[in-house]
Design a protein around this motif. Structure first.
Motif, PDB file in Angstrom:
ATOM      1  N   HIS A 132       0.840  -1.199   0.000  1.00 29.38           N
ATOM      2  CA  HIS A 132       0.000   0.000   0.000  1.00 29.38           C
ATOM      3  C   HIS A 132       0.880   1.256   0.000  1.00 29.38           C
ATOM      4  O   HIS A 132       1.854   1.324   0.743  1.00 29.38           O
ATOM      5  CB  HIS A 132      -0.894   0.029   1.239  1.00 29.38           C
ATOM      6  N   PRO A 133       0.512   2.261  -0.799  1.00 28.70           N
ATOM      7  CA  PRO A 133       1.279   3.514  -0.828  1.00 28.70           C
ATOM      8  C   PRO A 133       0.753   4.516   0.210  1.00 28.70           C
ATOM      9  O   PRO A 133       0.266   5.599  -0.144  1.00 28.70           O
ATOM     10  CB  PRO A 133       1.049   4.000  -2.259  1.00 28.70           C
ATOM     11  N   LEU A 134       0.803   4.135   1.504  1.00 30.45           N
ATOM     12  CA  LEU A 134       0.360   4.954   2.636  1.00 30.45           C
ATOM     13  C   LEU A 134      -1.156   5.007   2.765  1.00 30.45           C
ATOM     14  O   LEU A 134      -1.671   5.646   3.674  1.00 30.45           O
ATOM     15  CB  LEU A 134       0.937   6.378   2.585  1.00 30.45           C
ATOM     16  N   THR A 135      -1.882   4.329   1.884  1.00 34.13           N
ATOM     17  CA  THR A 135      -3.335   4.225   1.956  1.00 34.13           C
ATOM     18  C   THR A 135      -3.721   2.820   1.526  1.00 34.13           C
ATOM     19  O   THR A 135      -3.058   2.222   0.677  1.00 34.13           O
ATOM     20  CB  THR A 135      -4.025   5.262   1.032  1.00 34.13           C
ATOM     21  N   ASN A 136      -4.802   2.319   2.109  1.00 30.38           N
ATOM     22  CA  ASN A 136      -5.241   0.974   1.726  1.00 30.38           C
ATOM     23  C   ASN A 136      -6.237   1.013   0.564  1.00 30.38           C
ATOM     24  O   ASN A 136      -6.920   0.044   0.293  1.00 30.38           O
ATOM     25  CB  ASN A 136      -5.808   0.213   2.925  1.00 30.38           C
ATOM     26  N   GLU A 137      -6.271   2.151  -0.136  1.00 28.63           N
ATOM     27  CA  GLU A 137      -7.142   2.292  -1.297  1.00 28.63           C
ATOM     28  C   GLU A 137      -6.363   2.152  -2.604  1.00 28.63           C
ATOM     29  O   GLU A 137      -6.859   2.520  -3.671  1.00 28.63           O
ATOM     30  CB  GLU A 137      -7.871   3.636  -1.244  1.00 28.63           C
ATOM     31  N   ALA A 138      -5.135   1.664  -2.515  1.00 28.96           N
ATOM     32  CA  ALA A 138      -4.299   1.460  -3.697  1.00 28.96           C
ATOM     33  C   ALA A 138      -3.220   0.441  -3.362  1.00 28.96           C
ATOM     34  O   ALA A 138      -2.905   0.215  -2.191  1.00 28.96           O
ATOM     35  CB  ALA A 138      -3.660   2.778  -4.135  1.00 28.96           C
ATOM     36  N   THR A 139      -2.668  -0.152  -4.414  1.00 25.29           N
ATOM     37  CA  THR A 139      -1.538  -1.073  -4.277  1.00 25.29           C
ATOM     38  C   THR A 139      -0.468  -0.625  -5.261  1.00 25.29           C
ATOM     39  O   THR A 139      -0.762  -0.416  -6.439  1.00 25.29           O
ATOM     40  CB  THR A 139      -1.968  -2.521  -4.572  1.00 25.29           C
ATOM     41  N   THR A 140       0.749  -0.471  -4.752  1.00 20.42           N
ATOM     42  CA  THR A 140       1.862  -0.033  -5.575  1.00 20.42           C
ATOM     43  C   THR A 140       2.842  -1.186  -5.764  1.00 20.42           C
ATOM     44  O   THR A 140       3.213  -1.847  -4.801  1.00 20.42           O
ATOM     45  CB  THR A 140       2.566   1.182  -4.923  1.00 20.42           C
ATOM     46  N   SER A 141       3.228  -1.401  -7.013  1.00 19.02           N
ATOM     47  CA  SER A 141       4.187  -2.452  -7.375  1.00 19.02           C
ATOM     48  C   SER A 141       5.557  -1.813  -7.559  1.00 19.02           C
ATOM     49  O   SER A 141       5.680  -0.787  -8.238  1.00 19.02           O
ATOM     50  CB  SER A 141       3.765  -3.127  -8.683  1.00 19.02           C
ATOM     51  N   ILE A 142       6.576  -2.435  -6.948  1.00 22.73           N
ATOM     52  CA  ILE A 142       7.941  -1.925  -7.003  1.00 22.73           C
ATOM     53  C   ILE A 142       8.892  -3.110  -7.143  1.00 22.73           C
ATOM     54  O   ILE A 142       8.651  -4.177  -6.543  1.00 22.73           O
ATOM     55  CB  ILE A 142       8.262  -1.091  -5.727  1.00 22.73           C
ATOM     56  N   ALA A 143       9.941  -2.947  -7.923  1.00 24.15           N
ATOM     57  CA  ALA A 143      10.943  -4.012  -8.035  1.00 24.15           C
ATOM     58  C   ALA A 143      11.557  -4.251  -6.655  1.00 24.15           C
ATOM     59  O   ALA A 143      11.785  -3.300  -5.901  1.00 24.15           O
ATOM     60  CB  ALA A 143      12.019  -3.607  -9.038  1.00 24.15           C
ATOM     61  N   SER A 144      11.821  -5.495  -6.321  1.00 27.51           N
ATOM     62  CA  SER A 144      12.338  -5.804  -4.979  1.00 27.51           C
ATOM     63  C   SER A 144      13.660  -5.077  -4.713  1.00 27.51           C
ATOM     64  O   SER A 144      13.880  -4.575  -3.612  1.00 27.51           O
ATOM     65  CB  SER A 144      12.463  -7.309  -4.763  1.00 27.51           C
ATOM     66  N   ALA A 145      14.520  -4.979  -5.707  1.00 28.41           N
ATOM     67  CA  ALA A 145      15.789  -4.263  -5.515  1.00 28.41           C
ATOM     68  C   ALA A 145      15.531  -2.777  -5.258  1.00 28.41           C
ATOM     69  O   ALA A 145      16.228  -2.145  -4.446  1.00 28.41           O
ATOM     70  CB  ALA A 145      16.693  -4.435  -6.730  1.00 28.41           C
ATOM     71  N   ASP A 146      14.524  -2.219  -5.910  1.00 27.24           N
ATOM     72  CA  ASP A 146      14.180  -0.810  -5.691  1.00 27.24           C
ATOM     73  C   ASP A 146      13.555  -0.610  -4.310  1.00 27.24           C
ATOM     74  O   ASP A 146      13.703   0.459  -3.712  1.00 27.24           O
ATOM     75  CB  ASP A 146      13.239  -0.298  -6.779  1.00 27.24           C
ATOM     76  N   LEU A 147      12.854  -1.626  -3.821  1.00 23.80           N
ATOM     77  CA  LEU A 147      12.296  -1.523  -2.474  1.00 23.80           C
ATOM     78  C   LEU A 147      13.436  -1.387  -1.458  1.00 23.80           C
ATOM     79  O   LEU A 147      13.366  -0.567  -0.542  1.00 23.80           O
ATOM     80  CB  LEU A 147      11.423  -2.736  -2.149  1.00 23.80           C
ATOM     81  N   VAL A 148      14.484  -2.146  -1.637  1.00 23.79           N
ATOM     82  CA  VAL A 148      15.657  -2.043  -0.761  1.00 23.79           C
ATOM     83  C   VAL A 148      16.268  -0.644  -0.882  1.00 23.79           C
ATOM     84  O   VAL A 148      16.609  -0.017   0.131  1.00 23.79           O
ATOM     85  CB  VAL A 148      16.696  -3.139  -1.076  1.00 23.79           C
ATOM     86  N   ARG A 149      16.380  -0.136  -2.098  1.00 21.39           N
ATOM     87  CA  ARG A 149      16.905   1.227  -2.301  1.00 21.39           C
ATOM     88  C   ARG A 149      16.043   2.259  -1.582  1.00 21.39           C
ATOM     89  O   ARG A 149      16.564   3.192  -0.969  1.00 21.39           O
ATOM     90  CB  ARG A 149      16.966   1.563  -3.797  1.00 21.39           C
TER      91      ARG A 149
END
Length: 165
Positions: A132-149
């Motif tokens: 969730h991008p700070l709200t549970n009204e959306a889902t954000t997809s991010i590459a796992s390596a970018d999540l670490v970044r």
């Protein structure tokens, strides 16, 4: 004042991190979010906001179907004692989100770095992670390596540990 979804996306863009976001009705539980399977590929998160007896706080992000032994997790994550769920007031104070919207992206609000983040090894095996991008009204997809970044850009250490059973 907690950061907004727009401020989160601007922060990610400044890091050169590309994400995609799908809007949906509010989702409060993993069971709610499973209705979206097939629409959003990648690993989907279950997030645990935990505290130990010394008021150390932890955000543990695991795959939605992961089994976590709450009686033993303290030995894995480095807690001072057994852990319990953190109170909603502390969740808002530290991560700027409400129960049902707990997310690793909340680290953008933890300027004092009071929360230790733990990303489960099995979750991070996915090429793409969804949160969730700070709200549970959306889902954000991010590459796992970018999540670490992202985690490291917030000043936190991205501890990748085998948490789930």
């Amino acid at each position: 004042m907690p950061k907004t979804e727009a401020e989160l996306f601007a922060f990610l863009a400044d890091l050169g991190i590309s994400v995609s976001t799908v809007r949906h009705p509010p989702l409060y539980t993993v069971a709610d979010s499973q209705s979206l399977r097939g629409e959003i590929p990648g690993g989907h998160t279950k997030n645990l906001f935990l505290k130990d007896k010394k008021d150390n706080f932890f955000l543990v992000s695991v795959s939605e179907d992961a089994v976590v032994d709450l009686k033993q997790i303290h030995t894995i994550i480095g807690a001072a004692s057994r852990v319990s769920f953190g109170k909603p007031e502390m969740l808002m104070e530290l991560l700027g989100v409400i129960p049902g919207a707990v997310t690793v992206f909340g680290l953008i609000n933890d300027a004092e770095r009071r929360v230790k983040v733990v990303l489960d090894q099995d979750l991070m095996a996915h090429a793409v992670v969804n949160a969730h991008p700070l709200t549970n009204e959306a889902t954000t997809s991010i590459a796992s390596a970018d999540l670490v970044r992202f985690v490291e850009a917030t000043g936190h250490d991205a501890a990748i540990l085998k948490v789930s059973a």
